[in-house]
Design a protein around this motif. Structure first.
Motif, short mmCIF file in Angstrom:
data_model
loop_
_atom_site.label_atom_id
_atom_site.label_comp_id
_atom_site.label_asym_id
_atom_site.label_seq_id
_atom_site.Cartn_x
_atom_site.Cartn_y
_atom_site.Cartn_z
N LEU A 185 0.86 -1.18 0.00
CA LEU A 185 0.00 0.00 0.00
C LEU A 185 0.90 1.23 0.00
CD1 LEU A 185 -2.98 0.95 0.12
CD2 LEU A 185 -2.61 1.32 2.56
N LEU A 186 0.97 1.91 -1.15
CA LEU A 186 1.79 3.11 -1.29
C LEU A 186 1.00 4.29 -0.76
CD1 LEU A 186 3.08 2.52 -4.93
CD2 LEU A 186 4.31 2.03 -2.81
N LEU A 187 1.55 4.96 0.22
CA LEU A 187 0.87 6.11 0.81
C LEU A 187 0.99 7.35 -0.05
CD1 LEU A 187 2.05 5.46 4.47
CD2 LEU A 187 -0.12 4.79 3.42
N CYS A 188 2.00 7.37 -0.94
CA CYS A 188 2.22 8.48 -1.86
C CYS A 188 2.94 7.94 -3.08
CB CYS A 188 3.04 9.58 -1.19
SG CYS A 188 3.53 10.94 -2.31
N LEU A 189 2.52 8.35 -4.26
CA LEU A 189 3.15 7.88 -5.49
C LEU A 189 4.62 8.26 -5.55
CD1 LEU A 189 2.81 6.57 -8.29
CD2 LEU A 189 2.14 8.82 -9.16
N GLY A 190 4.97 9.39 -4.96
CA GLY A 190 6.33 9.90 -5.07
C GLY A 190 7.25 9.52 -3.93
N HIS A 191 6.83 8.60 -3.07
CA HIS A 191 7.66 8.14 -1.96
C HIS A 191 7.61 6.62 -1.89
CE1 HIS A 191 8.37 12.08 0.07
NE2 HIS A 191 7.26 12.40 -0.56
N GLU A 192 8.60 6.04 -1.23
CA GLU A 192 8.65 4.58 -1.10
C GLU A 192 8.00 4.08 0.18
OE1 GLU A 192 9.18 2.64 -3.31
OE2 GLU A 192 10.76 3.25 -4.68
N ASN A 193 7.58 4.96 1.08
CA ASN A 193 6.99 4.48 2.33
C ASN A 193 5.69 3.75 2.02
OD1 ASN A 193 5.85 6.92 1.58
ND2 ASN A 193 5.33 7.50 3.66
N SER A 194 5.54 2.58 2.61
CA SER A 194 4.40 1.72 2.28
C SER A 194 4.14 0.76 3.42
CB SER A 194 4.68 0.95 0.99
OG SER A 194 5.79 0.07 1.15
N ILE A 195 3.06 0.00 3.29
CA ILE A 195 2.70 -1.03 4.26
C ILE A 195 2.43 -2.31 3.48
CG2 ILE A 195 0.33 -0.14 4.22
CD1 ILE A 195 -0.10 -1.30 6.97
N ASP A 196 2.92 -3.43 4.00
CA ASP A 196 2.81 -4.72 3.32
C ASP A 196 1.48 -5.37 3.67
OD1 ASP A 196 3.10 -7.19 2.16
OD2 ASP A 196 5.07 -7.62 3.01
#
Length: 331
Positions: A271-282
């Motif tokens: 789950l990408l929290l922002c298209l322009g960042h790599e922070n996410s949740i699996d």
């Protein structure tokens, strides 16, 4: 309605989920991926039941719009049945899809019958040789037949998407508007996003939405509009042509992050929290670790949204800041 809507750490309500059903595609568009791609092993991709479960979860938390993307979503086996399952969720306002159009002569009517309300079709050129050069593998006649099939299938609306690039298709902008107007279709022009190394400098081909608007205004009178379809596009109307709207999606020149209402799910369940960042949740790991209860997924989701960035940081020169390709980002 849900008692616990999805609110991020900046108070933005999240009611729009873009969900990729595959990273695979039958095209190799120059702005989306490299020519020689290595796709994910199938066991790493969310299964259809997992996709449907996650869609139900998000709808239960106030998501009202789901867009199915890819890669190319229509190369995923079972996608029509998945659409029917998701479209039937109580509380979902609309299920929509973005496609390259290659499979629409076969699947447009089944998709409409399954509950897909609106369709976005990528069409970056009306010249067969240019279209082949941009898509590397695409057949323009096949896509144009797909557009016609979509127009006949009974969707609430059909919209064309154009990624505009200097030196490739920017000079076709007025002709693409003509094509849309003749068919009573909406059309959106998109600034290229710097995701993944695609073998060329993106800055050399960057064309801003303001430049696109100027090209269109040489042929049409544009009327600003406050219309909103729940996504990032800003719309104008064309004087004398009420059946078509022109949209501008401008991640560089007119940042829309302050009103962001969406998150993206990759085909592997990130789950990408922002298209322009790599922070996410699996989410894939959570779904497979907790097959019978949603509570751990909800807790992780609520916590992750507090870390949703305020904005992306795309550079105006087009330099790549995120190594992930667009096909791996959910459309």
């Amino acid at each position: 309605m849900t008692d616990t809507p999805l609110i991020d750490g900046l108070g933005r309500r999240i009611d729009y989920l873009r969900m990729s059903v595959t990273d695979r595609c039958d095209f190799r568009c120059v702005y989306c991926m490299a020519e020689d791609m290595v796709f994910l092993p199938r066991q790493q991709i969310l299964g259809l039941e997992e996709l449907a479960r996650l869609a139900r979860l998000f709808v239960s938390q106030g998501v009202r719009k789901i867009r199915l993307t890819g890669g190319e979503p229509l190369v995923r086996r079972g996608v029509v049945e998945l659409c029917q399952e998701i479209a039937g969720q109580p509380g979902l306002r609309e299920l929509v899809m973005t496609t390259n159009g290659s499979q629409l002569t076969r699947l447009a009517r089944p998709l409409a019958d399954a509950g897909v309300k609106r369709l976005n079709i990528s069409l970056d050129s009306l010249d067969a040789a240019r279209f082949k050069a941009i898509t590397r593998t695409g057949d323009l006649s096949q896509v144009l037949a797909g557009v016609d099939a979509a127009c006949d299938a009974g969707f609430d609306s059909v919209k064309l998407n154009v990624v505009v690039m200097k030196g490739r298709n920017a000079d076709e902008v007025p002709d693409l508007v003509d094509y849309a107007v003749q068919r009573g279709l909406d059309i959106s022009f998109i600034e290229e996003m710097p995701l993944g190394h695609v073998g060329r400098s993106r800055g050399e081909s960057f064309c801003s939405s303001d430049e696109v608007r100027e090209l269109i205004s040489q042929r049409y009178n544009l009327i600003d509009s406050a219309e909103n379809t729940g996504g990032p596009a800003r719309y104008v109307r064309l004087e004398g042509h009420p059946g078509s709207r022109i949209g501008f999606i401008s991640p560089h020149s007119h940042n829309f992050c302050s009103t962001c209402n969406r998150v993206r799910m990759t085909a592997e369940g990130r789950l990408l929290l922002c298209l322009g960042h790599e922070n996410s949740i699996d989410m894939r790991a959570l779904v497979r670790r907790h097959p019978t209860t949603d509570e751990p997924l909800l807790k992780a989701l609520q916590a992750a949204l507090q870390r949703k960035p305020a904005r992306h940081e795309f550079a105006s020169n087009g330099d790549v800041q995120v190594l992930r390709f667009m096909n791996a980002s959910g459309g």
